[in-house]
Design an enzyme around this catalytic site. Structure first.
Site, PDB file in Angstrom:
ATOM      1  N   GLY A   1       0.857  -1.173   0.110  1.00 52.41           N
ATOM      2  CA  GLY A   1       0.144  -0.137  -0.090  1.00 52.41           C
ATOM      3  C   GLY A   1       0.897   1.198   0.077  1.00 52.41           C
ATOM      4  O   GLY A   1       0.655   2.170  -0.968  1.00 52.41           O
TER       5      GLY A   1
ATOM      6  N   ARG B   1      -4.440 -22.070   5.323  1.00 55.78           N
ATOM      7  CA  ARG B   1      -4.859 -21.054   4.460  1.00 55.78           C
ATOM      8  C   ARG B   1      -6.281 -20.727   4.688  1.00 55.78           C
ATOM      9  O   ARG B   1      -6.771 -19.589   4.361  1.00 55.78           O
ATOM     10  CB  ARG B   1      -4.878 -22.002   2.874  1.00 55.78           C
ATOM     11  CG  ARG B   1      -3.554 -21.388   2.281  1.00 55.78           C
ATOM     12  CD  ARG B   1      -3.221 -22.501   0.864  1.00 55.78           C
ATOM     13  NE  ARG B   1      -1.998 -22.609   0.680  1.00 55.78           N
ATOM     14  CZ  ARG B   1      -1.079 -21.596   0.383  1.00 55.78           C
ATOM     15  NH1 ARG B   1      -1.547 -20.740  -0.250  1.00 55.78           N
ATOM     16  NH2 ARG B   1       0.100 -22.023  -0.035  1.00 55.78           N
TER      17      ARG B   1
ATOM     18  N   HIS C   1      -4.268 -16.447  -9.424  1.00 62.65           N
ATOM     19  CA  HIS C   1      -2.909 -16.162  -8.831  1.00 62.65           C
ATOM     20  C   HIS C   1      -2.278 -16.949  -7.592  1.00 62.65           C
ATOM     21  O   HIS C   1      -2.709 -16.814  -6.522  1.00 62.65           O
ATOM     22  CB  HIS C   1      -2.981 -14.649  -8.256  1.00 62.65           C
ATOM     23  CG  HIS C   1      -1.838 -13.952  -7.402  1.00 62.65           C
ATOM     24  ND1 HIS C   1      -0.651 -14.038  -8.365  1.00 62.65           N
ATOM     25  CD2 HIS C   1      -1.379 -13.462  -6.353  1.00 62.65           C
ATOM     26  CE1 HIS C   1       0.176 -13.452  -7.715  1.00 62.65           C
ATOM     27  NE2 HIS C   1      -0.179 -12.970  -6.378  1.00 62.65           N
TER      28      HIS C   1
HETATM   29  O1  TXD Z   1      -0.323 -10.105  -6.627  1.00 65.57           O
HETATM   30  C1  TXD Z   1      -0.783  -9.924  -5.642  1.00 65.57           C
HETATM   31  N1  TXD Z   1      -2.238  -9.535  -5.791  1.00 65.57           N
HETATM   32  C2  TXD Z   1      -0.104  -9.864  -4.370  1.00 65.57           C
HETATM   33  C3  TXD Z   1      -0.838  -9.757  -3.186  1.00 65.57           C
HETATM   34  C4  TXD Z   1       1.272  -9.278  -4.401  1.00 65.57           C
HETATM   35  C5  TXD Z   1       1.825  -8.865  -3.250  1.00 65.57           C
HETATM   36  C6  TXD Z   1       1.088  -8.993  -1.974  1.00 65.57           C
HETATM   37  N2  TXD Z   1      -0.200  -9.633  -1.989  1.00 65.57           N
HETATM   38  C7  TXD Z   1      -0.914  -9.513  -0.869  1.00 65.57           C
HETATM   39  O2  TXD Z   1      -1.476  -7.903  -0.638  1.00 65.57           O
HETATM   40  C8  TXD Z   1      -0.465  -9.796   0.468  1.00 65.57           C
HETATM   41  O3  TXD Z   1      -0.627 -11.498   0.424  1.00 65.57           O
HETATM   42  C9  TXD Z   1      -1.445  -9.333   1.224  1.00 65.57           C
HETATM   43  O4  TXD Z   1      -2.487  -9.830   1.615  1.00 65.57           O
HETATM   44  C10 TXD Z   1      -1.548  -8.010   0.735  1.00 65.57           C
HETATM   45  C11 TXD Z   1      -0.582  -6.644   1.174  1.00 65.57           C
HETATM   46  O5  TXD Z   1       0.564  -7.350   1.390  1.00 65.57           O
HETATM   47  P1  TXD Z   1       1.703  -6.230   2.194  1.00 65.57           P
HETATM   48  O6  TXD Z   1       3.065  -6.879   2.106  1.00 65.57           O
HETATM   49  O7  TXD Z   1       1.421  -4.882   1.986  1.00 65.57           O
HETATM   50  O8  TXD Z   1       1.275  -6.475   3.785  1.00 65.57           O
HETATM   51  P2  TXD Z   1       1.507  -5.629   5.088  1.00 65.57           P
HETATM   52  O9  TXD Z   1       2.487  -4.982   4.889  1.00 65.57           O
HETATM   53  O10 TXD Z   1       1.329  -6.595   5.985  1.00 65.57           O
HETATM   54  O11 TXD Z   1       0.186  -4.638   5.011  1.00 65.57           O
HETATM   55  C12 TXD Z   1      -1.105  -4.926   5.245  1.00 65.57           C
HETATM   56  C13 TXD Z   1      -1.505  -3.799   5.899  1.00 65.57           C
HETATM   57  C14 TXD Z   1      -1.100  -3.379   7.289  1.00 65.57           C
HETATM   58  O12 TXD Z   1      -0.360  -2.155   7.207  1.00 65.57           O
HETATM   59  C15 TXD Z   1      -2.304  -3.668   8.234  1.00 65.57           C
HETATM   60  O13 TXD Z   1      -2.496  -2.818   9.403  1.00 65.57           O
HETATM   61  C16 TXD Z   1      -3.562  -3.356   7.145  1.00 65.57           C
HETATM   62  O14 TXD Z   1      -2.962  -3.859   5.996  1.00 65.57           O
HETATM   63  N3  TXD Z   1      -4.874  -3.551   7.689  1.00 65.57           N
HETATM   64  C17 TXD Z   1      -5.804  -3.204   7.549  1.00 65.57           C
HETATM   65  N4  TXD Z   1      -6.128  -1.795   6.969  1.00 65.57           N
HETATM   66  C18 TXD Z   1      -7.400  -1.082   7.226  1.00 65.57           C
HETATM   67  N5  TXD Z   1      -8.375  -1.978   7.709  1.00 65.57           N
HETATM   68  C19 TXD Z   1      -8.108  -3.134   8.025  1.00 65.57           C
HETATM   69  N6  TXD Z   1      -9.221  -3.876   8.438  1.00 65.57           N
HETATM   70  C20 TXD Z   1      -6.926  -3.845   8.192  1.00 65.57           C
HETATM   71  N7  TXD Z   1      -6.420  -4.931   8.489  1.00 65.57           N
HETATM   72  C21 TXD Z   1      -5.173  -4.969   8.193  1.00 65.57           C
END
Ligand code: TXD
Length: 308
Positions: free
Chosen positions: A14, A88, A175
């Site tokens: 993000g 999972r 994916h």
């Molecule tokens: O190809 C693809 N689609 C992907 C998918 C490629 C890379 C990452 N992919 C997936 O994206 C990965 O398996 C995760 O499910 C997401 C996000 O990956 P990221 O590496 O950014 O994970 P982080 O760094 O853990 O960030 C997730 C954030 C973290 O800051 C949490 O506090 C927040 O999500 N979070 C929320 N935000 C808002 N609202 C809610 N409810 C919430 N819960 C967690």
């Protein structure tokens, strides 16, 4: 008027997405995260880079959805990663809960927005977002294929020692481990890949592509890839905001195309200001069709266990 993009989840994918959007001056960005201070702090940190780098977009961050109102595009990266001891299926249920709440909020504040889902398991989370938003497929779809194809393009370019700019490639399907790299449709400066590499080397590239996410996780130990994933998201965001009509592989709900109905699967689509403006139908060989069906069945199994 400047465009507005909301990014939910100010984690690795993000925040890097927000940064790339701002550095290209594509749109103002609102980051939302349950970890509200994290989102506020990252937004401020990025804004303090703007005078040095010379971009004019505004980035804000916090825990509140009110500032997201009227977003042109919303990118959902919120979610949990799999922790030790978590199956999972546990992850599926937990991220379903998160997506349900996030999408409800986004749609309430931006009923006309376009949703790009990134959270894993990707194809199932797209279906959750569709059920909650009730958006037509034009406005709710997922990022995976641009990333998987970018990995394949990079592997081809490094194998042949040519510019990545000369290489095109497509990956179809869900994916996951069952994704379907399409070397027959890969080209190097217009020349089909099968004319340039023997079958065993192409198969090695296919395999490395399927394993691309895991390869990075093995290096990072905690966390997964985010530089290439965020770049892939921004490619999609730019295609939409700038109405490029760019053909990109995305997770889109098929409605009979490729003989698959009512399921999110990665296929090439035309992205423009309205979102998915066309699903592109490639002619597949029987063995490619079999692989795509297998991949679709893996997605269908996950979707069956959704509780929304
Ligand atoms: O190809 C693809 N689609 C992907 C998918 C490629 C890379 C990452 N992919 C997936 O994206 C990965 O398996 C995760 O499910 C997401 C996000 O990956 P990221 O590496 O950014 O994970 P982080 O760094 O853990 O960030 C997730 C954030 C973290 O800051 C949490 O506090 C927040 O999500 N979070 C929320 N935000 C808002 N609202 C809610 N409810 C919430 N819960 C967690």
């Amino acid at each position: 008027m400047q465009h507005k993009v909301t990014v939910v989840g100010a984690g690795n994918v993000g925040a890097t997405t927000a940064q790339r959007i701002a550095e290209q001056d594509l749109a103002d960005v609102v980051m939302v995260d349950v970890a509200a201070d994290l989102a506020t702090g990252k937004a401020l940190d990025m804004m303090e880079a703007a005078p040095v780098l010379g971009w004019n977009a505004q980035i804000t961050g916090g825990g509140d959805y009110a500032p997201t109102a009227g977003s042109d595009v919303c990118v959902v990266t919120a979610g949990l990663a799999r922790k030790p001891g978590m199956s999972r299926d546990d992850l599926l249920q937990k991220n379903t809960e998160i997506l349900t709440e996030v999408v409800r909020q986004l749609v309430e504040h931006s009923p006309e927005t376009i949703l790009i889902i990134v959270t894993n398991p990707l194809d199932a989370m797209c279906e959750v977002a569709r059920r909650i938003s009730k958006f037509p497929r034009e406005r709710v779809f997922g990022m995976a294929g641009v990333l998987d194809s970018a990995r394949m393009r990079y592997f081809i370019a490094s194998e042949l020692k040519v510019s990545v700019e000369d290489v095109d490639a497509f990956v179809l399907g869900g994916h996951g481990d069952t994704m379907v790299p399409m070397p027959r449709y890969a080209t190097v400066a217009g020349v089909p890949l099968p004319q340039l590499l023997p079958a065993d080397r192409i198969e090695a590239i296919n395999q490395r592509t399927r394993n691309g996410g895991a390869e990075i996780v093995n290096y990072y130990k905690t966390g997964s890839a985010y530089y290439a994933p965020s770049a892939a998201v921004v490619d999609m965001v730019a295609a939409i905001l700038l109405d490029k009509k760019k053909i990109l592989p995305c997770a889109v709900r098929l409605e009979g195309e490729y003989g698959i109905d009512d399921l999110f699967v990665g296929v090439p689509v035309k992205l423009g200001r309205k979102g998915v403006e066309e699903v592109i139908q490639l002619r597949l060989l029987p063995e490619e069709k079999t692989e795509l069906n297998k991949s679709a069945e893996a997605v269908r199994d996950l979707v069956k266990s959704l509780k929304v």
